[in-house]
Design an enzyme around this catalytic site. Sequence first.
Site, PDB file in Angstrom:
ATOM      1  N   ASP A  93      63.504  41.516 -42.769  1.00  0.00           N
ATOM      2  CA  ASP A  93      62.432  41.407 -41.776  1.00  0.00           C
ATOM      3  C   ASP A  93      62.245  39.924 -41.454  1.00  0.00           C
ATOM      4  O   ASP A  93      63.194  39.152 -41.555  1.00  0.00           O
ATOM      5  CB  ASP A  93      61.143  42.046 -42.309  1.00  0.00           C
ATOM      6  CG  ASP A  93      60.260  42.607 -41.195  1.00  0.00           C
ATOM      7  OD1 ASP A  93      60.074  41.905 -40.190  1.00  0.00           O
ATOM      8  OD2 ASP A  93      59.768  43.731 -41.334  1.00  0.00           O
TER       9      ASP A  93
ATOM     10  N   HIS B 125      64.565  38.614 -39.105  1.00  0.00           N
ATOM     11  CA  HIS B 125      63.959  38.732 -37.777  1.00  0.00           C
ATOM     12  C   HIS B 125      63.403  37.411 -37.270  1.00  0.00           C
ATOM     13  O   HIS B 125      62.557  37.407 -36.379  1.00  0.00           O
ATOM     14  CB  HIS B 125      62.855  39.792 -37.791  1.00  0.00           C
ATOM     15  CG  HIS B 125      63.367  41.184 -38.029  1.00  0.00           C
ATOM     16  ND1 HIS B 125      62.548  42.295 -38.018  1.00  0.00           N
ATOM     17  CD2 HIS B 125      64.622  41.655 -38.294  1.00  0.00           C
ATOM     18  CE1 HIS B 125      63.272  43.383 -38.266  1.00  0.00           C
ATOM     19  NE2 HIS B 125      64.531  43.015 -38.435  1.00  0.00           N
TER      20      HIS B 125
END
Length: 528
Positions: free
Chosen positions: A259, A282
């Site tokens: 993430d 991310h």
Amino acid sequence: MDAWKAYRSKNRVIFSKEVSVRRAKFVVQSVENWCARSFEGFDVLLALLLITSYHLQHRDSRVILSIKDFLSDSDFRNVDHSQAFQAAWRALCGGRGRGQGPSLVIHAREAYTIQPQRFEGPCASPHIHIQIDGTIEAPKMVKDWGSKKSECWLCFERVTGLILNGSGVLNSNGESWWSSVGSSSRPEAVRFHGCQNILYNGLTQINSPRNHISVVGCTNATLLNLHLISPSSSPNTNGIDISVSHNIQIRSSSIKTGDDCISILGGSYDINITYVTCGPGHGISIGSLGKGGANDIVQKVNVRHCTFTRTQNGARIKTWPGGRGFVKNIWYEDITLINVRSPIIIDQNYCNGARRCPQPTRASALKVSGVTYRYFKGTSFPDVPAVKLDCDQRTVCDNIVMEHINITSSSQRRPLASYCRFAHVIRRFVSIGINCGFHVNPKTPSIAPYFEPPALTAQPPSPTPYAIPSTPTAQPPAPIAISPTQHAEPPALHTLSSTPYAEHFFNCSLFTILSFYILILIKAFLLS
């Protein structure tokens, strides 16, 4: 008798006053002999005086603890060492060691398994040191984490002056959590909550159930030389989450997660991120903010000299529809991109992957302004816009500055595209065409020939990882202070006279005064 008194009874690493007094007297005698031979170099005399004062103040009373000191015979046979860690923390936090305070050391080749632990302050000493050169593991199965639900595995609460460092590994064994437990119910690996003056340096964290590190309600925290690792498919395994905190420094670290590498949430300001490598993951994100109509504020964030490798996003700002607050004074500079999917993105219609955002009950949105992107270079996949500015129509994104953006397509057949609406953009030397409908168009055209910017520092300053020396009197370093400006050197002091007699008189007088001051310190020490 509590753990601290039991440990003190072993009389380990305790230095008597006589040692410090003998040192001080030796210093005075050395100064006396030196002054008899020379009348120059008063900086040496002052340095000796400072050293003497330091030893008299701290008195060399550092205490070093080991987990083995708190293990019973049954603990050596058990898989769980949680009780020994709690006893060690009570001794460490409750100890009244002077100077830099006590230390807890987990040596290389030592390995311990512990259930979720809560290390609570405030502590008796303003300086607490934990060095981990071995391995600490969480239980491998969810059912073995204990009956009580915990929000974190290693939880530090209301601790001031903590130095947590070493070359060891924290393995959270989060694999069993990813497929069996919803993300909101998973624990974080390491959490600093309500802490001040924290230094976290050098460790490797593997496979957290959720966030690897959470910084919540903290002031003056430095995180550096960290290695955070989990598979790209691991859900919601953020590297570092920062919320309601300020004056946070993240430097010289590698983050590979499933993430956000770093996520900066509401109530945070004065955040500096430098020399971080991110990917997979991310990107480095502001948000998400404003969920459920929340009033969130993030400002004064600097991200510099960072590299994104095959990340889903690069520099990202994400806010939910219907939120309130603002995001401003954000700076991304000297960013290297290696096959990044969305290098630059402002998404004010963020819904965490939902196909259609729920309609907010309040017709509002966070205000995004004062965001600067400078000196971006590298490659991006052409399947989505390389630059996406999806701003809210009511608040509009203001003062979005793009300078020296040189992003090329990773495919020779497909050029890069951009998407922009409701944003005022100031751009100079940008390799991608950006049309927002209403933009500030400087004299430089929007698609101008790209000129290579001035060379920026390629390598970070090499930080010095701290390790406890073999001598028990070693002192851990103070947390690194980040100074915005370098102070100029003070002007040199002028001598009172150039004649030899005047210099001789001045030197001897100053020596007499300083020596008298040292003797006063010794007398005060003996009477204490």
